[in-house]
Enzyme design. Structure first.
Site, PDB file in Angstrom:
ATOM      1  N   CYS A 147       0.841  -1.204   0.000  1.00 53.13           N
ATOM      2  CA  CYS A 147       0.000   0.000   0.000  1.00 53.13           C
ATOM      3  C   CYS A 147       0.878   1.257   0.000  1.00 53.13           C
ATOM      4  CB  CYS A 147      -0.924  -0.027   1.212  1.00 53.13           C
ATOM      5  SG  CYS A 147      -2.098   1.329   1.264  1.00 53.13           S
ATOM      6  N   CYS A 148       1.888   1.287   0.898  1.00 52.89           N
ATOM      7  CA  CYS A 148       2.809   2.430   0.924  1.00 52.89           C
ATOM      8  C   CYS A 148       3.572   2.546  -0.398  1.00 52.89           C
ATOM      9  CB  CYS A 148       3.798   2.302   2.082  1.00 52.89           C
ATOM     10  SG  CYS A 148       3.157   2.771   3.691  1.00 52.89           S
ATOM     11  N   CYS A 153      -1.141   8.574   7.336  1.00 52.11           N
ATOM     12  CA  CYS A 153      -2.466   8.240   6.816  1.00 52.11           C
ATOM     13  C   CYS A 153      -3.402   7.890   7.975  1.00 52.11           C
ATOM     14  CB  CYS A 153      -2.375   7.057   5.867  1.00 52.11           C
ATOM     15  SG  CYS A 153      -1.478   7.412   4.344  1.00 52.11           S
ATOM     16  N   CYS A 180      -3.627   4.279   9.458  1.00 50.00           N
ATOM     17  CA  CYS A 180      -2.387   3.737  10.021  1.00 50.00           C
ATOM     18  C   CYS A 180      -1.795   4.645  11.092  1.00 50.00           C
ATOM     19  CB  CYS A 180      -1.362   3.518   8.908  1.00 50.00           C
ATOM     20  SG  CYS A 180      -1.942   2.416   7.617  1.00 50.00           S
ATOM     21  N   CYS A 190       7.405   4.230   6.119  1.00 49.81           N
ATOM     22  CA  CYS A 190       6.477   4.000   5.012  1.00 49.81           C
ATOM     23  C   CYS A 190       7.156   3.483   3.757  1.00 49.81           C
ATOM     24  CB  CYS A 190       5.728   5.276   4.685  1.00 49.81           C
ATOM     25  SG  CYS A 190       6.771   6.591   4.059  1.00 49.81           S
TER      26      CYS A 190
HETATM   27  S1  SF4 Z   1       0.417   4.647   5.700  1.00 46.20           S
HETATM   28 FE1  SF4 Z   1      -1.203   3.070   5.572  1.00 46.20          FE
HETATM   29  S2  SF4 Z   1      -2.838   3.871   4.231  1.00 46.20           S
HETATM   30 FE2  SF4 Z   1      -0.975   5.170   3.974  1.00 46.20          FE
HETATM   31  S3  SF4 Z   1       0.018   4.333   2.215  1.00 46.20           S
HETATM   32 FE3  SF4 Z   1       0.957   3.328   3.982  1.00 46.20          FE
HETATM   33  S4  SF4 Z   1      -0.234   1.453   4.423  1.00 46.20           S
HETATM   34 FE4  SF4 Z   1      -1.401   2.753   2.944  1.00 46.20          FE
END
Ligand code: SF4
Length: 266
Positions: A142-143, A223, A226, A249
């Site tokens: 996701c990051c 985010c 998180c 991240c």
């Molecule tokens: S902090 Fe969480 S929501 Fe944001 S990009 Fe990374 S995993 Fe995804």
């Protein structure tokens, strides 16, 4: 607004030799970064930014900001040097509404004229995170698609970038240098040796407002899914990816996923 001759909480060295830059071509880049880091160890943030902007990387320097809890201090120092310095802001589509509003307020207060709001690619989201829940299953991926890849695209054309990371923020950042190399690009941390009180005092001195979530128990803000509140005595970043091994991240990791120079995770 403070002028560029300000000295920070530490002491400026008598001078910063430009000769370090001229030896750049003949030294290994990491050795060069380490030498420059040592040379800048006592320099105030405005002096570090001014040197990078004027001497080292004219026209090839950007600042990457999350507009988080402590971001305004670095942005203010950068604005002292050049309000048109490119500022990259990664909008992951998962941020707190308060962060977006705070970004607009700080941009307005500091008169920043080149803030580049960067988003993940729609095709990456469609392929890997069509329902927006990837952060629950594979936060690293996701990051990667929401932060790392957009940042790589945004930094094309720049040789160096400024970050607001600090040694005191977590144990993994305890050895953060002023200058490091990541994937061939120079990364400069002008506030590396500042602590929370230094940042707070600087923001107060300039009359800059805190991020609205700080007062609600969020000393580090990423985010929304998180980021959680932090209790007294915890690392300031303890609320980031709480309960997981993940602590960064990915934008501060090298292409091979290793922590770069400063964290000891390698
Ligand atoms: S902090 Fe969480 S929501 Fe944001 S990009 Fe990374 S995993 Fe995804």
């Amino acid at each position: 607004m403070a002028g560029r001759d300000r000295t920070g909480p530490d002491t400026d060295p008598p001078s910063i030799p430009g000769s370090l830059w001229r030896t750049h071509q003949s030294l290994e880049r990491e050795a060069w970064a380490a030498a420059l880091s040592d040379q800048l160890a006592g320099a105030s943030p405005d002096r570090v930014i001014g040197f990078a902007h004027d001497t080292l990387f004219p026209g090839r320097l950007a600042l990457v900001s999350s507009f988080g809890a402590e971001s305004a201090a670095l942005l203010a120092f950068a604005a002292d040097v050049d309000r048109s310095l490119p500022v990259v802001f990664l909008d992951t589509h998962k941020l707190f509404d308060e962060t977006l509003a705070y970004r607009d307020r700080i941009v307005d207060l500091l008169g920043l004229t080149d803030v580049r709001v960067i988003h993940p690619k729609p095709e990456d989201l469609a392929a890997d995170d069509p329902d927006g829940t990837l952060h629950e299953r594979r936060p690293d991926l996701c990051c990667h698609i929401r932060k790392t890849l957009p940042l790589v695209r945004a930094l094309k054309g720049f040789d160096a970038w400024l970050t607001g990371r600090k040694q005191y923020q977590s144990t993994v950042r305890a050895r953060l240098p002023r200058v490091e190399i990541q994937d061939g690009r120079v990364k400069i941390n002008p506030l590396a040796n500042w602590n929370a009180e230094d940042v707070r005092a600087e923001m107060d001195r300039r009359g800059l407002p805190p991020h609205p979530l700080v007062a609600k128990g969020y000393p580090s803000i990423g985010c929304a899914p998180c980021t959680s509140r932090v209790e007294d005595g915890e690392d300031l970043r303890a609320g980031r990816w709480r309960g997981q091994e993940k602590t960064e991240c990915g934008i501060h990791l090298g292409a091979d996923g290793r922590w770069v120079r400063s964290g000891g995770a390698d």
